[in-house]
Design a protein around this motif. Structure first.
Motif, PDB file in Angstrom:
ATOM      1  N   ALA A 117      -2.450   4.532  -3.322  1.00 21.31           N
ATOM      2  CA  ALA A 117      -2.164   5.372  -4.486  1.00 21.31           C
ATOM      3  C   ALA A 117      -2.506   4.644  -5.789  1.00 21.31           C
ATOM      4  N   TYR A 133       4.644  -3.462  -7.430  1.00 13.57           N
ATOM      5  CA  TYR A 133       4.588  -2.159  -6.758  1.00 13.57           C
ATOM      6  C   TYR A 133       3.500  -2.174  -5.683  1.00 13.57           C
ATOM      7  N   GLN A 134       2.342  -2.736  -6.025  1.00 15.79           N
ATOM      8  CA  GLN A 134       1.216  -2.748  -5.069  1.00 15.79           C
ATOM      9  C   GLN A 134       1.438  -3.756  -3.948  1.00 15.79           C
ATOM     10  N   ALA A 142      -8.773   1.737   3.090  1.00 10.43           N
ATOM     11  CA  ALA A 142      -7.558   2.506   3.427  1.00 10.43           C
ATOM     12  C   ALA A 142      -7.115   3.328   2.213  1.00 10.43           C
ATOM     13  N   GLY A 163      -6.226  -2.253   2.505  1.00 13.78           N
ATOM     14  CA  GLY A 163      -5.475  -1.591   1.430  1.00 13.78           C
ATOM     15  C   GLY A 163      -5.378  -2.446   0.180  1.00 13.78           C
TER      16      GLY A 163
END
Ligand SMILES: Cc1cc2nc3c(=O)[nH]c(=O)nc-3n(C[C@H](O)[C@H](O)[C@H](O)COP(=O)(O)O)c2cc1C
Length: 372
Positions: free
Chosen positions: A82, A27-28, A79, A302
């Protein structure tokens, strides 16, 4: 295989891959569709070559700069991403602590920690900006802005590249993180059910910047611009900064790598006092130097932050006679290590290209592949 002691940012990726459940790591790590842009963001930096200068007394280097008037110790910042608790139980608070001395942008929608709790946990001179999406229900955005102002955030970062979520082939609906983790910033105002159906406002146009400006006293930074045309549009509104970003290749696959897009945005903003930043694919100190040489005031990173967070999640159980069993998560020192490694590499890159200060980093230090 990474060495056991991480010595570069990519080593942290290997550790994160080993330590996180596969679906969370993917997901990341992943991006939209075929992930061409995810790869290109990194590779585009490698295509650029350096033209170093020599004999310029680089014995003392000053990496400090300012963003929107606030000093930071180095032009490398965090950055918005989530679900930090997916990587470490201390989540966004650990990241914010590790980011002391630079800027962290908190993802408002995707934060597992209430935005108020993040500022409360760090020193008052920490530089925190808040990232916003535009919801169909403007009141949700308005409430978020008011909470952010009250909690000490110093700029609003409006993400423009996400009127709708990009298609990620690796995301499996049954493990989608919002089903597992709390999203307290939006849950505060709405029931969980409503929040999950809340939806972004796909009908927004540039006038939304004026609306945002009318409800806040904070400076507005827009994130997700890749073209000179949109830069010129942004300059017509009260924008203090632009983050050249393609959302880490997670939205529209096949777009320009951000370091390739940066020069046209910088050129279009020339003569204005709007600051230009870039994110996407920054993995090395020389990447930072290249971005600054091409006109960025700072870079934001990020995924490496999330890899750093996942680095040290071992649970320590220490026993003492008077305290009984004491459990403590080792702090998220991994994020600090990631930032420190990047900073050291950037300092080295400055020395080896003949730069003592940030203003010594000029465009003639970089040569693009077309000129080779
Ligand atoms: C797991 C993950 C979650 C993200 N969440 C957000 C978000 O909530 N809001 C946002 O504006 N950008 C988000 N981004 C995009 C980042 O802000 C940033 O643009 C991108 O990660 C930079 O590329 P890099 O990961 O190669 O450094 C996210 C990126 C990742 C990898």
């Amino acid at each position: 295989m990474a060495s056991r002691v991480p010595i570069c940012v990519n080593d942290f990726r290997v550790f994160a891959k080993e330590r996180l459940p596969k679906v969370w790591f993917e997901y990341q790590d992943g991006g939209a569709d075929g992930e061409q842009t995810v790869e290109d963001n990194v590779e585009a930096f490698q295509r650029l070559r350096l033209r170093p200068r020599v004999l310029r007394d680089v014995s003392n280097r000053d990496l400090s700069t300012t963003i929107l008037g606030t000093p930071i110790n180095c032009p490398i910042a965090v950055a918005p991403t989530a679900y930090h608790q997916m990587s470490h139980p201390e989540g966004e608070i650990a990241t914010a602590k590790a980011a002391a001395g630079t800027c962290m942008i908190l993802s408002s929608h995707g934060s597992n920690t209430h935005l108020r709790d993040v500022t409360a946990a760090v020193s008052p001179d920490s530089l925190l900006w808040i990232q916003l999406y535009l919801y169909k229900d403007r009141n949700v955005t308005r409430l978020m802005v008011k909470m952010a102002e009250k909690s000490g955030y110093r700029a609003l970062v409006l993400t423009l590249d996400s009127p709708i979520t990009g298609k990620k082939l690796k995301d499996s609906p049954c493990v989608y993180p919002s089903l597992l983790y709390r999203l307290p910033n939006i849950e505060a105002e709405k029931s969980k059910n409503v929040v999950r159906n809340i939806g972004f406002d796909m009908s927004a146009t540039w006038s939304v910047i004026d609306w945002l400006d009318s409800i806040t006293t904070l400076p507005i930074v827009v994130k997700g611009i890749l073209t000179a045309e949109d830069t010129r549009e942004a300059l017509k509104h009260n924008v203090a900064g632009i983050i050249v970003s393609n959302h880490g290749g997670r939205q529209l696959d096949g777009v320009y790598a951000t370091i390739d897009a940066l020069p046209e945005v910088v050129e279009a903003a020339r003569g204005s006092n709007v600051e230009i930043y870039v994110d996407g694919g920054v993995r090395k100190g020389t990447d930072v130097l290249k971005a600054l040489a091409l006109g960025a005031r700072a870079v934001f990173i990020g995924r490496p932050i999330l890899w750093g967070l996942a680095y040290d999640v071992s649970l320590i159980v220490s026993m003492s006679l008077c305290m009984g069993i004491h459990m403590r998560w080792k702090g998220a020192s991994g994020v600090k290590q990631v930032l420190d490694i990047l900073k050291e590499e950037f300092s080295l890159a400055m020395a080896l290209t003949g730069c003592r200060t940030i203003s010594d980093i000029t465009s003639d230090l970089v040569i693009s592949p077309s000129k080779l």
